[in-house]
Design a protein around this motif. Structure first.
Motif, PDB file in Angstrom:
ATOM      1  N   LYS A  19      -6.832  -6.786   0.500  1.00  0.00           N
ATOM      2  CA  LYS A  19      -7.488  -5.495   0.003  1.00  0.00           C
ATOM      3  C   LYS A  19      -8.367  -4.961   0.244  1.00  0.00           C
ATOM      4  O   LYS A  19      -9.244  -3.648  -0.286  1.00  0.00           O
ATOM      5  CB  LYS A  19      -7.597  -6.731  -1.107  1.00  0.00           C
ATOM      6  CG  LYS A  19      -6.199  -7.185  -2.387  1.00  0.00           C
ATOM      7  CD  LYS A  19      -6.700  -8.291  -3.135  1.00  0.00           C
ATOM      8  CE  LYS A  19      -8.034  -7.331  -4.277  1.00  0.00           C
ATOM      9  NZ  LYS A  19      -7.825  -8.458  -5.760  1.00  0.00           N
ATOM     10  N   GLY A  51      -6.792  -2.723   3.234  1.00  0.00           N
ATOM     11  CA  GLY A  51      -6.014  -1.114   2.981  1.00  0.00           C
ATOM     12  C   GLY A  51      -6.812   0.142   3.019  1.00  0.00           C
ATOM     13  O   GLY A  51      -6.628   0.951   3.405  1.00  0.00           O
ATOM     14  N   GLN A  67      -2.445   1.474  -2.309  1.00  0.00           N
ATOM     15  CA  GLN A  67      -2.244   0.144  -2.622  1.00  0.00           C
ATOM     16  C   GLN A  67      -0.427  -0.001  -1.122  1.00  0.00           C
ATOM     17  O   GLN A  67      -0.995  -1.407  -1.111  1.00  0.00           O
ATOM     18  CB  GLN A  67      -1.379   0.293  -4.559  1.00  0.00           C
ATOM     19  CG  GLN A  67      -2.079  -0.278  -5.586  1.00  0.00           C
ATOM     20  CD  GLN A  67      -1.328   0.277  -6.662  1.00  0.00           C
ATOM     21  OE1 GLN A  67      -1.248  -0.628  -6.894  1.00  0.00           O
ATOM     22  NE2 GLN A  67      -1.572   1.329  -7.580  1.00  0.00           N
ATOM     23  N   ARG A 101      -2.796  -1.715   1.557  1.00  0.00           N
ATOM     24  CA  ARG A 101      -2.538  -3.174   0.972  1.00  0.00           C
ATOM     25  C   ARG A 101      -1.734  -3.740   2.016  1.00  0.00           C
ATOM     26  O   ARG A 101      -1.860  -4.903   2.167  1.00  0.00           O
ATOM     27  CB  ARG A 101      -3.604  -3.227  -0.168  1.00  0.00           C
ATOM     28  CG  ARG A 101      -4.873  -2.449  -0.570  1.00  0.00           C
ATOM     29  CD  ARG A 101      -5.490  -2.914  -1.883  1.00  0.00           C
ATOM     30  NE  ARG A 101      -6.386  -2.461  -2.279  1.00  0.00           N
ATOM     31  CZ  ARG A 101      -6.573  -1.401  -2.982  1.00  0.00           C
ATOM     32  NH1 ARG A 101      -5.814  -1.129  -3.755  1.00  0.00           N
ATOM     33  NH2 ARG A 101      -7.767  -1.206  -3.052  1.00  0.00           N
TER      34      ARG A 101
END
Length: 314
Positions: A41, A44, A80, A83
Motif C-alpha cells: 500500500k 504502489g 490501486q 499496489r
C-alpha cells in the motif's frame, strides 16, 4: 525445511549476483501477508510517482480499456493496480519459499474446482488460461499441488535467478517446459494424459505466433497456440486466477472460458481467449497487471514490421 534452506544456500553460493534478491525473497517469505500488503500500500504510490514508465503504460492501458473513466478515476485505479502489482512482487517469497502448509492455508477458498475434476473424469486434459491477475504464482502452487501440471517457462532476463525461480515453481511438482516446439510437444503429451497445463493468455507473442483480436475493444496481438492444442487433444479450457484478499490470503477462481476458444479459426479463438481474460479481470480490475504493454504491436506495424520500440501508444 533444512533441505530447502540448504538448496537455496547452494544456489546463492553458485550465483552470488542473485544473492541479494534471493535473501530478500527468503526474508519476505516469513512475513505475514498483512505486513506485505501494508508495504504494498505504501510502495504502489511511490512506483506511480517515481517510475515514469510504469505510470505512463498503466494509464495508457487503462485509458484504452476503460475510455469512459474520468482522469481522477483512472488515476485512482492506476494507484490501486500498482499496489496490487507491488504486492505480487513482495509475495514471491511466500509463493516460492514459505512452508507449503503456510501457502496452502493462505488459500481461503477455491471456486470452480469441479470444472477441472469433471474434465479429467471424462478423460480430457485441462488448459488453464492464467492471466497476469492477482497472484498467479499462488495459482501455480495450488494447481501443481492438486494435479499433474505442466507450464511453459522462459528463463528470466537475469540468468542467475533462473535456478531460484525454477525451484520455487517446481517445488510442488509442476513440470516446466521451454517456450519452443519441444515445449509445445510436452504440453500435447500432458493433455493426452488428461493432465492440466497452464497457458499465459495475455503475454504478447513474437511476430508470426499470433493474430490480432479485440481486447477491451482494441486490437491486441494474441497467441494462437491454444486452438492448435484444443484441436489435437479436445481439452477443456478454463480461466484460472488467484484473487487477492488484501492482507488475508487468496481466493482461487476457475471460470468457464468463452466458447469461441474452441473455434478452429485463429481469430475467433483468440477473441474467445481475450473475452475470457476480460471476464477474469472483471472480478477486480485493480488486480490486473496493467503496466504490461499489452497493445505493443499493431496491424499497421505488422504490414511493415518495424522495431517494436517504434510504436508510440506508450
Amino acid at each position: 525445511m533444512p533441505k530447502r534452506r540448504s538448496l537455496l544456500k547452494r544456489i546463492m553460493r553458485r550465483f552470488p549476483q542473485a544473492s541479494a534478491i534471493a535473501r530478500l525473497w527468503r526474508l519476505l517469505a516469513d512475513w505475514p501477508l498483512g505486513r506485505l500488503w501494508r508495504c504494498a500500500k505504501w510502495l504502489g504510490p511511490q512506483v506511480y510517482r517515481l517510475s515514469r514508465r510504469e505510470r505512463h503504460v498503466t494509464n495508457a492501458n487503462l485509458k484504452a480499456a476503460y475510455p469512459t473513466l474520468t482522469g481522477d478515476e483512472r488515476k485512482s485505479l492506476a494507484h490501486q493496480s500498482l499496489r496490487h502489482s507491488s504486492a505480487t512482487m513482495l509475495e514471491l517469497g511466500h509463493a516460492w519459499m514459505a512452508e507449503p502448509e503456510r501457502v496452502t492455508n493462505s488459500i481461503l477458498v477455491v471456486h470452480g474446482r469441479e470444472k477441472l475434476d469433471n474434465a479429467r473424469a471424462e478423460g480430457r486434459g485441462v488448459i488453464v488460461l492464467a492471466p497476469h491477475f492477482g497472484n498467479w504464482e499462488v495459482l501455480n502452487f495450488w494447481l501443481s499441488s492438486h494435479f499433474p501440471f505442466t507450464a511453459m517457462y522462459e528463463p528470466p532476463k537475469m540468468p542467475a535467478l533462473d535456478p531460484i525461480i525454477r525451484h520455487g515453481r517446481e517445488r510442488m511438482g509442476a513440470a516446466l517446459v521451454p517456450t519452443n516446439p519441444r515445449g509445445v510437444a510436452a504440453l500435447l503429451k500432458a493433455l493426452k494424459r488428461s493432465e492440466a497445463i497452464g497457458i499465459l493468455p495475455d503475454q504478447e507473442p513474437s511476430w508470426g505466433s499470433g493474430v490480432f483480436a479485440p481486447f477491451f475493444g482494441r486490437d491486441a496481438y494474441t497467441a494462437t497456440l491454444l486452438p492448435k492444442l484444443v484441436a489435437r487433444t479436445q481439452a477443456r479450457v478454463v480461466t484460472g486466477v488467484a484473487l487477492r484478499v488484501p492482507g488475508k490470503g487468496f481466493e482461487i477462481h476457475f471460470l468457464d472460458a468463452d466458447e469461441r476458444v474452441y473455434h478452429e479459426d485463429d481469430v475467433q479463438s483468440a477473441t474467445g481467449v481475450n473475452v475470457s481474460v476480460e471476464a477474469a479481470i472483471a472480478l477486480d480490475p485493480a488486480q490486473y497487471q496493467w503496466e504490461y504493454k499489452r497493445y505493443g504491436k499493431t496491424p499497421e506495424e505488422q504490414q511493415k514490421l518495424p522495431n517494436y520500440r517504434d510504436y508510440r501508444l506508450y
